[in-house]
Write an enzyme that holds these catalytic residues in place. Sequence first.
Site: not given
Ligand code: SD4
Length: 326
Positions: A86, A188, A206, A216, A239-240
């Site tokens: 990721s 991330t 990330t 995107r 993160t997320g």
């Molecule tokens: C995103 N926040 O591209 C990042 C991905 C991520 O845990 O953090 N995943 O939306």
Amino acid sequence: MSNRRNFIKKTSIGVAGTFLSSKVSSSNFSKKNQNSMTGLPIIISTWKHGYAANEKAYELIKNGKRAIDAVEQGVKVTEADPDCTSVGYGGWPDRDGNVTLDACIMDHTGNCGSVSFLKNIKHPISVARKVMDNTPHVMLSGQGAFEFAIKNGFHKEDLLTDKAKKRWKEWLRDSKYQPIINVENHDTIGLLAIDKNGDISGACTTSGLAWKMHGRVGDSPIIGAGMFVDNEIGGCCATGVGEAVMKTLGSFLIVELMRQGATPQEACEEGVSRIVKNQNYKDMQIGYLAINKKGEHGAYAVHKGFDYALHQNGTNKMIDAQAFVK
Ligand code: SD4
């Protein structure tokens, strides 16, 4: 009433007044902190891969390097790891099979740089650093960011590993876009550090959400969403699911809440509560990490399963974050 509830009551009743007085309170805050800087240096970062990144960052800080160099070198460890699916090299691609990267970096003077939708460059964080150091801009995107990287000595590389390609081909069978909570469990990387001078910096990098639409961009390269630092107060990274963080400008919000007197933990909890208030959070994971200039830290997620690495008092350890959904 718990401290947290008191704090939330205070902020929701007195938001306007608190913001009006923020100039006064921020200078009070930094004066107060000059006397109580314990637990420094401190390095904190998201997920299990944060452990190795922290080690690298600490090695630099221990040798007297600045936080800005430590955060960059720290997250580069994760970017280079093909097993981390990721971030950077080895990241899972978008639905068309392209690995596209987002990253940002910010130093203690408030200077910052970022890249988004960058392809074929293994270390987007270092391109972001160059944007910060060598251009009048904050963000470069897509082809422009790529050309800037090449001009600055970066090499074009294929970032789609055989493993990631195989996984993508499997995904194509159903082609269902639905980020699954914690499924990768090493998303991330966001990393914050305060060095021996007491100066803060942050970095976030990330490959974004797997199987996203081509083009995107998430929260991670957006200063104030995926990461934000303020040398008077502290810093935050996220993160997320980036869309939820962007809609609430989470990292900036959390630093501003700390400016108003919230502890890092209270501020992270309030950051999550702004998300769950208006958004369908059931299938969505978001985690925040924050530190203040006293060396205190906080962490909070929507769901269980978010862990982070904390390097403090010479020890690096993994900690499970508390979560809104019990
Ligand atoms: C995103 N926040 O591209 C990042 C991905 C991520 O845990 O953090 N995943 O939306």
